[in-house]
Motif scaffolding. Structure first.
Motif, PDB file in Angstrom:
ATOM      1  N   GLN A 149       0.712  -1.194   0.097  1.00 39.98           N
ATOM      2  CA  GLN A 149      -0.016   0.050  -0.035  1.00 39.98           C
ATOM      3  C   GLN A 149       0.684   1.171  -0.120  1.00 39.98           C
ATOM      4  N   TYR A 150       2.008   1.206   0.364  1.00 39.45           N
ATOM      5  CA  TYR A 150       2.853   2.418   0.435  1.00 39.45           C
ATOM      6  C   TYR A 150       3.642   2.525  -0.618  1.00 39.45           C
ATOM      7  N   ASN A 151       3.738   1.583  -1.914  1.00 37.76           N
ATOM      8  CA  ASN A 151       4.389   1.828  -2.961  1.00 37.76           C
ATOM      9  C   ASN A 151       4.397   3.207  -3.614  1.00 37.76           C
ATOM     10  N   GLY A 152       5.295   3.973  -3.968  1.00 32.09           N
ATOM     11  CA  GLY A 152       5.200   5.127  -4.874  1.00 32.09           C
ATOM     12  C   GLY A 152       5.120   6.317  -3.939  1.00 32.09           C
ATOM     13  N   LYS A 153       4.960   6.109  -2.518  1.00 32.89           N
ATOM     14  CA  LYS A 153       4.514   7.265  -1.508  1.00 32.89           C
ATOM     15  C   LYS A 153       5.942   7.983  -1.148  1.00 32.89           C
ATOM     16  N   PHE A 154       7.062   7.468  -1.160  1.00 33.21           N
ATOM     17  CA  PHE A 154       8.038   7.756  -0.252  1.00 33.21           C
ATOM     18  C   PHE A 154       9.351   7.843  -1.289  1.00 33.21           C
ATOM     19  N   PRO A 155      10.199   8.940  -1.207  1.00 30.54           N
ATOM     20  CA  PRO A 155      11.360   9.016  -2.258  1.00 30.54           C
ATOM     21  C   PRO A 155      12.639   8.410  -1.644  1.00 30.54           C
ATOM     22  N   ILE A 156      13.492   8.134  -2.395  1.00 28.53           N
ATOM     23  CA  ILE A 156      14.914   7.692  -2.046  1.00 28.53           C
ATOM     24  C   ILE A 156      15.366   8.872  -1.197  1.00 28.53           C
ATOM     25  N   ILE A 157      16.235   8.694  -0.118  1.00 23.82           N
ATOM     26  CA  ILE A 157      16.966   9.632   0.850  1.00 23.82           C
ATOM     27  C   ILE A 157      18.296   9.696   0.382  1.00 23.82           C
ATOM     28  N   THR A 158      18.738  10.854   0.941  1.00 25.97           N
ATOM     29  CA  THR A 158      20.315  11.067   0.870  1.00 25.97           C
ATOM     30  C   THR A 158      20.810  10.400   2.176  1.00 25.97           C
ATOM     31  N   PHE A 159      22.289  10.422   2.111  1.00 26.49           N
ATOM     32  CA  PHE A 159      23.047   9.845   3.274  1.00 26.49           C
ATOM     33  C   PHE A 159      22.725  10.801   4.353  1.00 26.49           C
ATOM     34  N   ASP A 160      22.792  12.260   3.981  1.00 23.86           N
ATOM     35  CA  ASP A 160      22.543  13.248   5.169  1.00 23.86           C
ATOM     36  C   ASP A 160      21.230  13.195   5.728  1.00 23.86           C
ATOM     37  N   GLU A 161      20.170  13.011   5.170  1.00 22.07           N
ATOM     38  CA  GLU A 161      18.948  12.670   5.479  1.00 22.07           C
ATOM     39  C   GLU A 161      18.788  11.461   6.451  1.00 22.07           C
ATOM     40  N   TYR A 162      19.452  10.378   6.042  1.00 21.46           N
ATOM     41  CA  TYR A 162      19.319   9.232   7.101  1.00 21.46           C
ATOM     42  C   TYR A 162      19.984   9.497   8.365  1.00 21.46           C
TER      43      TYR A 162
END
Length: 372
Positions: A149-162
Motif C-alpha cells: 500500500q505504500y508503493n510510490g509514496k516515499f522517495p529515495i533519501i540522501t545519506f545526510d537525511e538518513y
C-alpha cells in the motif's frame, strides 16, 4: 518510544511529495546535543536491516522512523551515489526492483547494461540519474508478499537525511551504513576534487561528528558501525576514521568484488588475522555460519568461535519473519529462530527486517535494567 514522540516524524514523512527540491530534515539537528536515553550495550544489538522493511519500503524515511519506534539499536543502510555525486541510501545499484522507475516514461532511454561484480546487469542505474531525478521516483516494496500500500509514496533519501533521522531520534540510535559496490561506483562516478567514493563517505560522517573507537565516549554519543563487502575499502578508510568497521561475508563460493578471492578464502584463519587490525567484527550471511540443506539446518561451522577467539563481533544477516524464510526447525516461529542464534550460536547482533519482533523477544527474554 511513545507514539507522541514518533508522530512528528510520521507527519513529516507525509510531506515527501512536496519536498523533492529541499532537505526533508534538519541538517544537522540540535537534538543530538540533548540528553537522551543511551544506547543499550548489555545485550546483542537489534540491527534494523534497511529500516523496518518488513512493513514499509526499504531504506525510506518512514522505514527508518518505524524501526526507531519499534526499538532498533541501529538503523542500517546501503550507500550508493547519484550521477552528480550525491551519496544516497539505496541497496541495489539499479532501480528496477525497489522503485517505480519503469512507470516514468521520461526516463525510458536511461536503461543501460553494466558489468557489476563480474556479471552483466541491465536496468536503470542510480549512477545515470541526478539526485533531482532520483527524488521524483517512488520507492516500492521489494517482496510481492509484503504490504504494497505504500508503493510510490516515499522517495529515495540522501545519506545526510538518513543521518539526521538517527540524530533526531528521541533516544540514542546508532547508524550502520555500508560502503556499497565501491568498485562500480568509483568506475562510474567522478568527483570534481578527485576524491573517491570512500573519501566522500567518510567526509559525510565527519561532517556530523561521527568519530571514536568502539565504546569510547564519542562513540556512545553517536554510535556507528561502518560495513562493506570490500575489504580494500575498509582498509583504505582505516587511516581516515577510527569508527568501528565490520567486514561483510557472502556465500563462500562467491568472489569478492575487489579481489580474486572467494569468501571461503576470506573466512580462513589467515585472512581473519589479516583483517583483524582494521575491523571490530564480521557480518556473515547466516548460511555461512550454519549451512542449510532442504530447508533444514546442518552442523554449524566454527566461524563464530574463530571470530570470537580474535575478539571480533559477529553480526549475521538477514532474519525475516515470513515462513518462506524460516527453516523447518523453527516451526514458523521467528522467536525460536532468534533464540537459536542468540543463545545457541551466540552472535553479537542480528540484522532483521522485523525490528519489532526482535525487540519484543529480547524484552521478554533479557529485559534491560531500569536505568537503561
Amino acid at each position: 518510544i511513545i507514539f507522541a514522540d514518533f508522530l512528528p516524524l510520521l507527519l513529516l514523512s507525509l510531506l515527501v511529495a512536496n519536498c523533492a527540491s529541499r532537505p526533508l530534515y534538519r541538517l544537522p539537528s540540535e537534538a543530538k546535543h540533548a540528553t537522551k536515553k543511551p544506547l543499550q550495550t548489555s545485550r546483542p544489538y537489534n540491527l534494523a536491516h534497511r529500516g523496518s522493511n518488513g512493513e514499509l519500503p526499504e531504506e525510506t524515511a518512514p522505514a527508518y522512523m518505524r524501526a526507531i519506534e519499534e526499538g532498533a539499536d541501529f538503523i542500517e543502510t546501503d550507500i550508493l551515489s547519484s550521477k552528480d555525486g550525491v551519496l544516497i541510501c539505496h541497496h541495489d545499484v539499479n532501480l528496477d526492483d525497489t522503485t517505480d522507475v519503469a512507470d516514468h516514461k521520461e526516463f525510458a532511454d536511461r536503461k543501460r547494461t553494466y558489468e557489476v561484480q563480474g556479471m552483466n546487469m541491465t536496468g536503470f542505474f542510480t549512477v545515470d540519474f541526478t539526485l533531482k531525478e532520483l527524488k521524483t521516483l517512488g520507492a516500492k516494496q521489494r517482496y510481492p508478499f509484503r504490504d504494497q500500500q505504500y508503493n510510490g509514496k516515499f522517495p529515495i533519501i540522501t545519506f545526510d537525511e538518513y543521518i539526521s533521522i538517527a540524530l533526531d531520534a528521541p533516544r540514542v540510535v546508532g547508524i550502520y551504513p555500508e560502503i556499497k559496490n565501491p568498485v562500480f561506483i568509483n568506475q562510474q562516478v567522478k568527483w570534481a576534487d578527485g576524491k573517491k567514493f570512500e573519501d566522500k563517505f567518510v567526509e559525510t560522517l565527519e561532517k556530523y561528528g561521527y568519530k571514536g573507537s568502539y565504546m569510547s565516549e564519542d562513540w556512545l554519543k553517536q554510535p556507528i558501525f561502518i560495513q562493506s563487502f570490500a575489504a580494500t575499502s575498509l582498509v583504505y578508510i582505516s587511516s581516515m576514521t577510527d569508527s568501528p568497521k565490520l567486514f561483510l561475508i557472502d556465500d563462500v563460493t562467491i568472489l569478492t568484488e575487489d579481489t580474486n578471492k572467494t569468501y571461503a578464502e576470506i573466512t580462513s584463519d589467515a585472512y581473519l588475522d589479516y583483517i583483524k587490525p582494521y575491523v571490530i567484527g564480521i557480518g556473515p550471511w547466516k548460511d555461512t555460519i550454519v549451512p542449510v540443506s532442504n530447508n533444514r539446518l546442518m552442523t554449524p561451522t566454527d566461524l563464530v568461535a574463530r571470530a570470537h577467539s580474535r575478539n571480533l563481533q559477529v553480526h549475521p544477516y538477514t532474519y525475516r519473519n515470513e515462513n518462506q524464510f524460516l527453516h523447518l526447525e523453527f516451526n514458523q516461529d521467528p522467536y525460536l529462530e532468534y533464540d537459536y542464534w542468540l543463545n545457541k550460536i551466540g552472535v553479537d547482533g542480528l540484522f532483521t527486517d522485523f525490528t519489532g519482533s526482535l525487540h519484543n523477544y529480547q524484552e521478554l527474554k533479557s529485559p534491560l535494567p531500569q536505568q537503561q
